[in-house]
Design an enzyme around this catalytic site. Structure first.
Site: not given
Length: 804
Positions: A510-511, A513-514, A551, A750-751, A753
């Protein structure tokens, strides 16, 4: 290169981890070749439009659609009365896609049209006549819980037949009481009364957090089509395609296998596309009735009016500490403006309580909250998921408690910050924890202690421009969050004859960069350049299950899944190579497009050649693997206790400001950040995430304000809704703390949020450092700051209810 040289070629070690790698979709986007949903058109397509309410709160007396139906070019006009199988939707199943009997907000959907063009559909909407009978409007959440307040959803059934249900699998029970309360959360650990008795200092303040909206560059939209057999194809910008399949299948009473969702490139999400929304169901209704594809796109004003918001909160925090700086307790009451219906905004206390209970060591904590119905827009999921609001209060009190006992705010934080191995009162286990290093690094890089003291000394000095510096930290899930039966992700990996990889992942792009990060992780295992990977992630008919983008979970969950598939492929390749060259596979590795001897790096065979040998032998084999990763996190119990995430992310940001005491204008000068990211995978990508989050947090703190007055939105456009623009973006200095999380992919957390969460809190502390004035209400507009400087701000107060 000679045959002998090739035979003894040494492949030097190299790694993609930590490098600055451009997003794989960047060239298409930068060149204008990306096709968003606006650019997609199906043969025979009609255009859908929705008539929204002309009232805030009213009974619907009649709807006359005859003139709209008679307009040439109009194919279908529907109201709720035309949909006998219509059922309520949303997190609490409390609103119908097309409203019947009553409207509760100005975004309410009354009727819908499908026509040959958008212009004809718009003209048809103007011909629909609706007669209303106005009802009293509740515009403030504190008014909603008054004993004589009108009920937004009368019980046991509303005037439109609404009966409130909660989504299956959700751990919060709806009270079903006629009190305008949509959801209530109560959490406790320890004994707050004991904690208060042990305190030398106790503070209590009320904070007011406001409406903001996502402002995605791509507006909401969908295309729906039923084939001759009744199967459904949807082009949707949803962040949760597999959850949507399940929900729409349940709604249409068909097998989920008959629903296919294709995600076009998404022009921004930030949590706005997690729920099922009325326009999506209405688009399906229109397509089913017309027996033709229907495309529905929001206008920009409609995007403001009808997409979810960040939830406004009234928050009263009572907290204490001892003279030595030890935190003793926190007691919190919050009142959330749920709006007219329940989306994910009502469940943000699930995350907020983690901050209240576990940001620093808190031996005693209790938290009581209610999300209450009003006639305002409904609130949804938004980056940070309630954590911006919680951190705004907690981190101001950290500064204020330190000041009350005469302790440096940096020293106070370090004393109470956790270390790796600790388990909080809520049951969160910090297996890796770079919290103290984040605080220390941000403070050192910003020269925090020196500037803090200097600014404080200059508060009364001559001059109208006062400099301030403020610090705030955050805690957030960094390894997903177990809120559904599964928090996992599936991967299918296949390799062709030339060592090119097709990575088929359930994780949506969704933007964030996954695609790039997942490709890096796969290439790291297979010893290939990133150009060798093609990612397929946008079609539920092809991709395996994933719970969706939320999340801060994608890098962690989907990354581990991709690594698992790559390791299986690698094991198969090395087994074949070992057998072919009579070398134990443990002594082989993959590097630089070759099978190599692990100890020397000597090339054994080019990988593509080995794969061709494998594929074209008498008993051909394909290198195709699957892997499903489920994190070790657990569901919280009925008391909201448990290790809900596989890892936790930490961060500290130091904000420097200049305050003009004559005008109240605050200029954000510099942001220094330090984030525990586990391990940096793509340095360019993570820098972009942090910088974007800082700017989003800056907007929340200083400029963005969705103005709602008695249910009416006053500024549904970019002219009047003030986003941060390039000239206002501050200097940024960001450091990454690599705590090497043992469960994370290559050690990462994960970072996504994290960087938005503590900006407003740090800014509030910076303004206090510059002026001595505390601001408890967002945003920090020049008017609010000026009034506070001149003693014109009344103390915020509301009367919290008693917990049952």
């Amino acid at each position: 290169m000679t045959v002998a040289e090739k035979k003894h070629r040494i492949i030097e070690p190299d790694s993609l981890i930590g490098k600055r790698i451009a997003k794989m979709d960047a060239p298409e986007k930068a060149s204008g070749r990306t096709r968003y949903i606006h650019d997609i058109n199906l043969s025979g397509q009609l255009h859908g439009k929705i008539l929204r309410s002309a009232r805030i709160h009213a009974l619907i007396k009649s709807i006359d659609t005859s003139a709209a139906k008679a307009l040439p070019g109009v194919h279908i006009v529907i109201t709720g009365a035309d949909i006998p199988d219509q059922r309520p939707i949303g997190v609490a199943k409390d609103h119908f896609p097309l409203k019947v009997g009553r409207v509760r907000s100005e975004r309410d959907e009354i009727a819908a049209v499908a026509a040959e063009s958008e212009e004809i559909a718009e003209a048809a909407l103007k011909l629909i006549k609706v007669e209303y009978e106005d009802l009293p409007v509740i515009g403030k959440p504190e008014d909603a819980i008054e004993p004589d307040a009108i009920l937004i959803h009368p019980e046991p059934h509303g005037a439109d037949g609404t009966h409130l249900h909660l989504k299956q699998g959700t751990s919060i029970a709806h009270k079903g009481k006629p009190d305008n309360i949509a959801m209530r959360f109560d959490y406790a650990h320890g004994d707050v009364a004991q904690g208060e008795a042990e305190s030398d200092v106790v503070l209590e303040d009320t904070f007011k957090l406001h409406y903001v909206t996502h402002c995605c560059m791509g507006v909401s939209g969908m295309i729906a089509e039923f084939d001759a057999s009744g199967n459904v194809l949807m082009y949707s910008n949803t962040q949760v395609p597999f959850l949507h399949k399940r929900e729409f299948a349940e709604y249409l009473n068909i097998d989920p296998a008959r629903i296919r969702i294709i995600q076009p490139p998404i022009g921004g999400g930030f949590g706005s596309k997690l729920d099922i929304y009325p326009f999506e169901v209405i688009c399906l209704y229109l397509a089913r009735a017309a027996k033709r594809p229907v495309k529905m796109l929001f206008t920009r004003e409609e995007e403001f009016l009808a997409s979810p918001t960040r939830q406004p909160v009234l928050l009263t925090l009572r907290s204490g500490c001892r003279k030595d700086g030890t935190l003793t307790f926190r007691q919190v009451h919050t009142l959330h403006d749920n709006g007219a219906y329940t989306s994910w905004g009502a469940t943000t206390p699930f995350v907020m309580m983690q901050t209240f209970s576990s940001l620093y060591r808190v031996p005693h904590c209790d938290y009581h909250t209610a999300a209450v119905y009003t006639n305002n827009p409904y609130a949804g999921s938004f980056r940070g998921y309630g954590n911006l609001q919680a951190t705004f209060a907690i981190e101001q009190h950290m500064d204020m408690l330190a000041q009350s006992i005469g302790m440096d705010p940096l020293e106070f934080r370090m004393k109470n910050a956790q270390d790796a191995g600790e388990v909080t009162g809520q049951g969160m286990s910090f297996k890796s924890c770079g919290f103290k290093e984040c605080i220390r690094t941000a403070a050192q890089r910003s020269d925090f202690s020196h500037k803090f003291g200097e600014n404080q000394a200059n508060q009364k000095a001559p001059g109208t421009i006062k400099r301030g510096i403020g610090m705030a930290s955050m805690l957030h899930v960094g390894g997903g969050a177990k809120i559904y039966p599964s928090d996992g992700c599936g991967t299918i990996l296949k390799m062709d004859d030339f060592a090119n990889v097709t990575l088929i992942t359930g994780a949506s792009e969704i933007g964030q960069g996954s695609e790039t990060v997942l490709s890096q992780l796969v290439c790291e295992e297979l010893g290939l350049p990133i150009s060798a990977v093609t990612v397929v992630n946008n079609d539920t008919a092809i991709t395996p299950w994933d719970v969706g983008v939320h999340a801060s979970r994608t890098t962690f969950i989907a990354g581990n899944s991709a690594i698992g598939a790559a390791k299986k492929a690698k094991a198969k390749i090395l087994a074949v190579a070992g057998k072919k060259f009579e070398i134990a596979e443990d002594y082989l590795d993959l590097r630089g497009g070759f099978v190599i001897k692990a100890d020397s790096g000597e090339a054994v065979i080019e990988l593509s050649k080995l794969l061709r040998n494998l594929h074209f032998q008498d008993k051909a084999e394909l290198v195709m693997t699957t892997f499903y990763y489920e994190p070790p996190s657990v569901h919280q119990d009925k008391g909201f206790k448990g290790d809900v995430s596989a890892a936790y992310a930490w961060g500290t940001q130091v904000v420097e400001v200049e305050v003009d005491t004559e005008t109240g204008n605050v200029k954000l000068v510099k942001v220094t950040g330090a984030h525990d990211v586990g391990r940096v995978l793509n340095r360019l990508g993570i820098e972009g995430q942090i910088e974007g989050g800082i700017v989003m947090g800056q907007g929340y703190a200083f400029t963005e304000d969705l103005m709602i007055e008695n249910g009416h939105m006053k500024n549904p456009n970019f002219r009047d809704y003030k986003l941060v623009t390039a000239p206002e973006i501050p200097e940024m200095d960001v450091a990454f703390i690599e705590s090497m999380d043992g469960e994370g992919p290559q050690g990462a957390k994960g970072v996504g949020e994290a960087p938005a969460i503590c900006m407003a809190a740090a800014a509030a502390n910076a303004i206090a450092n510059a002026t001595g004035i505390r601001l408890f209400e967002l945003p920090f507009t020049p008017e609010k700051v000026y009034r506070a400087l001149h003693g014109q701000t009344p103390k915020l107060y509301w009367k919290p209810w008693k917990a049952e």
